[in-house]
Design a protein around this motif. Sequence first.
Motif, PDB file in Angstrom:
ATOM      1  N   ILE A 164      -2.345 -44.044   0.685  1.00 32.72           N
ATOM      2  CA  ILE A 164      -1.423 -45.003   1.289  1.00 32.72           C
ATOM      3  C   ILE A 164      -1.463 -46.328   0.548  1.00 32.72           C
ATOM      4  N   LEU A 165      -0.381 -47.041   0.694  1.00 35.58           N
ATOM      5  CA  LEU A 165      -0.209 -48.287  -0.026  1.00 35.58           C
ATOM      6  C   LEU A 165      -0.399 -49.441   0.959  1.00 35.58           C
ATOM      7  N   ILE A 166      -1.344 -50.330   0.636  1.00 41.79           N
ATOM      8  CA  ILE A 166      -1.654 -51.410   1.573  1.00 41.79           C
ATOM      9  C   ILE A 166      -1.300 -52.743   0.944  1.00 41.79           C
ATOM     10  N   ASP A 167      -0.272 -53.375   1.449  1.00 41.96           N
ATOM     11  CA  ASP A 167       0.097 -54.716   1.005  1.00 41.96           C
ATOM     12  C   ASP A 167      -0.944 -55.684   1.536  1.00 41.96           C
ATOM     13  N   VAL A 168      -1.101 -56.789   0.829  1.00 44.07           N
ATOM     14  CA  VAL A 168      -2.099 -57.775   1.252  1.00 44.07           C
ATOM     15  C   VAL A 168      -1.894 -58.160   2.722  1.00 44.07           C
ATOM     16  N   VAL A 169      -0.648 -58.163   3.173  1.00 45.56           N
ATOM     17  CA  VAL A 169      -0.403 -58.608   4.546  1.00 45.56           C
ATOM     18  C   VAL A 169      -0.438 -57.470   5.566  1.00 45.56           C
ATOM     19  N   TRP A 170      -0.686 -56.272   5.105  1.00 42.87           N
ATOM     20  CA  TRP A 170      -0.749 -55.170   6.077  1.00 42.87           C
ATOM     21  C   TRP A 170      -2.176 -54.761   6.371  1.00 42.87           C
ATOM     22  N   ILE A 171      -3.123 -55.264   5.576  1.00 44.07           N
ATOM     23  CA  ILE A 171      -4.455 -54.695   5.678  1.00 44.07           C
ATOM     24  C   ILE A 171      -5.038 -54.852   7.078  1.00 44.07           C
ATOM     25  N   GLY A 172      -4.778 -56.005   7.698  1.00 46.40           N
ATOM     26  CA  GLY A 172      -5.287 -56.209   9.052  1.00 46.40           C
ATOM     27  C   GLY A 172      -4.722 -55.181  10.011  1.00 46.40           C
ATOM     28  N   GLU A 173      -3.406 -54.992   9.910  1.00 47.29           N
ATOM     29  CA  GLU A 173      -2.743 -54.045  10.804  1.00 47.29           C
ATOM     30  C   GLU A 173      -3.234 -52.617  10.563  1.00 47.29           C
ATOM     31  N   PHE A 174      -3.283 -52.213   9.300  1.00 40.24           N
ATOM     32  CA  PHE A 174      -3.668 -50.846   8.985  1.00 40.24           C
ATOM     33  C   PHE A 174      -5.128 -50.584   9.377  1.00 40.24           C
ATOM     34  N   ALA A 175      -5.979 -51.593   9.140  1.00 41.48           N
ATOM     35  CA  ALA A 175      -7.396 -51.412   9.436  1.00 41.48           C
ATOM     36  C   ALA A 175      -7.634 -51.427  10.941  1.00 41.48           C
ATOM     37  N   ALA A 176      -7.072 -52.436  11.618  1.00 41.96           N
ATOM     38  CA  ALA A 176      -7.319 -52.576  13.050  1.00 41.96           C
ATOM     39  C   ALA A 176      -6.736 -51.406  13.834  1.00 41.96           C
ATOM     40  N   SER A 177      -5.660 -50.810  13.322  1.00 46.25           N
ATOM     41  CA  SER A 177      -5.051 -49.688  14.031  1.00 46.25           C
ATOM     42  C   SER A 177      -5.737 -48.367  13.700  1.00 46.25           C
ATOM     43  N   GLY A 178      -6.676 -48.413  12.765  1.00 49.21           N
ATOM     44  CA  GLY A 178      -7.384 -47.181  12.420  1.00 49.21           C
ATOM     45  C   GLY A 178      -6.573 -46.231  11.568  1.00 49.21           C
ATOM     46  N   TRP A 179      -5.590 -46.755  10.842  1.00 47.83           N
ATOM     47  CA  TRP A 179      -4.757 -45.880  10.020  1.00 47.83           C
ATOM     48  C   TRP A 179      -5.374 -45.645   8.646  1.00 47.83           C
ATOM     49  N   ALA A 180      -6.166 -46.627   8.189  1.00 47.81           N
ATOM     50  CA  ALA A 180      -6.800 -46.497   6.877  1.00 47.81           C
ATOM     51  C   ALA A 180      -8.290 -46.201   7.090  1.00 47.81           C
ATOM     52  N   VAL A 181      -8.840 -45.354   6.237  1.00 48.48           N
ATOM     53  CA  VAL A 181     -10.241 -44.957   6.371  1.00 48.48           C
ATOM     54  C   VAL A 181     -11.125 -45.966   5.640  1.00 48.48           C
ATOM     55  N   PRO A 182     -12.227 -46.418   6.250  1.00 53.22           N
ATOM     56  CA  PRO A 182     -13.160 -47.277   5.510  1.00 53.22           C
ATOM     57  C   PRO A 182     -13.680 -46.516   4.296  1.00 53.22           C
ATOM     58  N   LEU A 183     -13.650 -47.163   3.152  1.00 50.12           N
ATOM     59  CA  LEU A 183     -13.955 -46.432   1.926  1.00 50.12           C
ATOM     60  C   LEU A 183     -15.451 -46.204   1.729  1.00 50.12           C
ATOM     61  N   GLU A 184     -16.291 -46.895   2.518  1.00 51.17           N
ATOM     62  CA  GLU A 184     -17.738 -46.708   2.328  1.00 51.17           C
ATOM     63  C   GLU A 184     -18.114 -45.241   2.513  1.00 51.17           C
ATOM     64  N   ARG A 185     -17.343 -44.545   3.334  1.00 56.33           N
ATOM     65  CA  ARG A 185     -17.586 -43.127   3.527  1.00 56.33           C
ATOM     66  C   ARG A 185     -17.612 -42.390   2.191  1.00 56.33           C
TER      67      ARG A 185
END
Lengths: 468, 278, 295
Positions: free
Chosen positions: A117-138
């Motif tokens: 997925i493509l994350i614009d600088v201004v979407w990261i909060g939304e994508f992260a807080a909504s649980g749509w993007a996976v934390p990469l530490e995994r």
Amino acid sequence: MQTPSWRRFGILMSTLLMTALLFSACAPAAAPAAAPAAAPAAAGGEWSLEQAAAPYAGTTINCVFLDRPGYRAAIELIPEFEAATGIDVNWEIMPYENSREKQVLDFTGMTGNYDCILIDVVWIGEFAASGWAVPLERFYNDPALADPALNLAGFFPILLESFGTWDQVVYGLPFDNYSGVLFYNRCMLEEAGFDGPPATYQELMEVYGPALTQDGKYAYALQSRRGETQSADSFMRVIWPFGGSLLDENFEPNLMAEESLAGLNFRQELMKYMPPDIVEWDHDETVQGLAQGNVAMITEWSAFNAYFTDPETSKIVDCIDYAVEPAGPAGSRPALGGFSLGVSANSSPEKQAATWLFIQWVTSEAKSKDYIRAGGVSGRMSAYEDPELQAQYPYFEPLVVSWKEYGNPVFRPRFPEWPAISELIAQTGTEMMLGSISVEEGAQRLNDQIRAILEEAGYYSGDRPKLQ
Amino acid sequence: MTVLRRRRRLWTDLWQAVLALCLAGIFLLPVYWMVTTALKTTTDTFAVPPVLIFQPTFEHFLAVYTEGPVLKSLVNSLVVATTSTALAVLIGAPAAYVLARFNFRGKADLWFWIISNRFISPIVVALPFFLIARDLRLLDRHPALILVYLTFGVPLVVWLCVDQFRAIPREVDEAARVDGANLGQVFFRINLPLAMPGIAVAAILAFITSWNELMFALVLTSTEARTAPVEAANFMTGFGIRWGPMMATGTLIVLPVLLFALLVSRSLVRGLTMGAVK
Amino acid sequence: MRHKFRVNWPAFSLIAPAIIVLLAIGIYPLLFAVNISFRQYQLTKQYLGTGYVGLQNYITVFNDPLFWESLLRTGQFFLLTVPLQIVFGISIALFIDSIRWRPLSFLLRVLLVLPIAVTPTVVGLIGRLLFNRDFGLMNYLLGLFQIAPVSWLGEPVPAMLTIALVDIWQWTPFVALVMISGLAIVSPDVLESGRLEAGQGWNLFWHVQMPYLLPGLTAVLILRTADILKLFDMVFVLTRGGPGVSTELVSVYVQRVGFRVFDLGVASAQAILLLLLCIVLSRGYIRLFYREVEA
């Protein structure tokens, strides 16, 4: 007493770390050249892409791409990755204007079409807080998947921080990176008697504006079409250099502050040196304006460079030059933008792993120079130290200076509420420029609306941490 | 005397021909401009004054062809529009027959309710339908669009076919009933073939409307089932509009429908005006 | 003598599929929308939950000037386009009717079908091309008459004119076709005796032909009203409602709230209000005009 020893310890540790990274960075870069996919499994314990990808050969992943140079560059590189891994990388090119909707509909509609997925600088909060993007530490903590040469510290910190990280968790690796840069037509400026670009916005308005605006040509164009272009490229761009901001330190809307209003009023006044229909100009019109020789200066994303240096799209190949964006009373605060690639939470584990391998590879230091040569703008610091590339791409300098010295991670807040706020700014901002609402009225209206949004989101009641 | 009159007639004819040519020009110009832009090089597209005579190039069509998604979207459009139209006829025609032949309580209301679906703004249906399709796991798949296109397909068929069935004399039905046919047979074997002209008109209109639809397709599809209008709308971006491929795509979407419309123009005119003039 | 209530099963089974399908895809989504319109339903803010909020969404809509402005704008658009479409449509119909050379009138009638069949999305794309400020054909043509280039899509009033012009281009032929079939009903006898009484030209048209056009005219009004309330694709592609909000018609606005802001609750409330408006208008129109059908 304690501080010096701690500092010494820190220096020691970071030296160790750097050495380790240096070694590991060299190893895989040399490996594929020496033994191209011959017998990767031989040296037990040594990581190789081929080996890591072996379980995922035959997997197909779908990426969200835009029709921009950085993506075309990646598309050129992809066959190499596919050959090495057996992973099929597909991409869907969509217009930026639809890309957030498309992805949100995919996430909330559970269609699971997009893995990468493509994350614009201004979407990261939304994508992260909504649980749509996976934390990469995994992935980067998994020795089977993490390239030892990954070197997260090799990204420009501002880039990884602003469009890769949310609340100290990494969700994406910087892929398509932008800074605002002043592009100018050196020939037009020289003809008017200037031997360099304006250093400040004041100069741009008072000296360059009148001298360069005549005969249907305009001194400056600021892309302002309603949409993210208005809110990010136009509105926020004039707020910061004048010392204004969207929110103050208490998270209260700050558009009625003297400095914010000064910036907005400045923009209004500067419009007399811009094309008359500037409110309808998007990036395309603005870039065309400069490339066709109708506009002398624009402040645009670095990624557009290719348009000006290609004789097929540009009449000013020999005249294009670059500088850091002009400074305002509060100094130079160039626009920051860009996209990271992340992993969708809706995808299957195999696809997620395959996606990670692709992201890691395409943003790696090893590939960064190829990426730049294919037309991309890498987020890797090391790539910009190459003298050969520096000579080839003269816009590197203002770009690197902007990222290193003037980087403003909150140029636009990155919290989940930004898209809604951006929508409001886009509307009122264009109305302001068209004169159907005064700057003060508009700023007041936006202040009220933004406060209502933040209130509802629970920032003031303390329900949510004040993260930007 | 007659010479003078004949000459005046000739002038009228000439004058009419010129005016007709102008009219035709106005209505054809935009389409002509699209097709020629698709065939121009990028440099010619930006030329001022516009280039009228140029060396045509097929590079944009080639680009559209090699990039792929446009062709796939055309196939999607074809599948969705055809299936939805067939279903609309299958469902709508029997209903129209019943409305034409039988009298029952609430018939007027039923008729009104069916027809009124044509007046509902698609956004009203699109919002909830997105959530329903999500729960049914139908997003980005053909059935969702096929179903939702029935919201205008069925009313269209009912509206246009009621009259068609009315025009068939009742005696035909009665003769068949005497021969022992049941209602289903009377409808499918006798009335349906007789009503074909009207049904064809409705089907053509339903097909074109489905083929052209954007709002539902925008909301209910993304990658796999994306239809041609969505693909076309995707060209509108602020970051480098590719005029050539965009117009080539437009041509590919519009030309088949236009050729089709020309072929069946007589029926189409009838369909467009039938509801209007009674 | 009334019959007792009795179901004609064979007939019912023929009409049932239509009823079932329209219940499933017409009524059920509507009820669903009504339900959502009473709830908090923000797709991108799932942490807020989807609880019931009473009339909150409707209050938001009533207090939202943008919604009412977009409705007003839609009304303006109607007034800008439909009268001209009717005038041009009737003129073209009379002209085609007066052509004696058969092949020519046939050809024109066929051509009239074309604009209607062009995909509105593509019409929007063509509009972007023709109305481009720098290399568009419109400004070039104006330039031939020494008129300075207009930034059609860049300023509020020209942008509204642009979408109106495009709509007029696409839908005038429809009006013309309806009018042609209206004129075709006038029998030669009526026309001949009308000529004797009313003479030629305007009088003939107004007193003899016009009455035959009235039903078609009403139908045009109904259909255009419904279409303009629905109008989305052409505007979405051509201006996206801009510059500012100057061409944001009501469908475009509701779509934005629903699928850009992702506030499905408020968008549903707006859609329900829009639906009520559609029902009131169409019911009125249909009762007015299609009375005989219901008899």
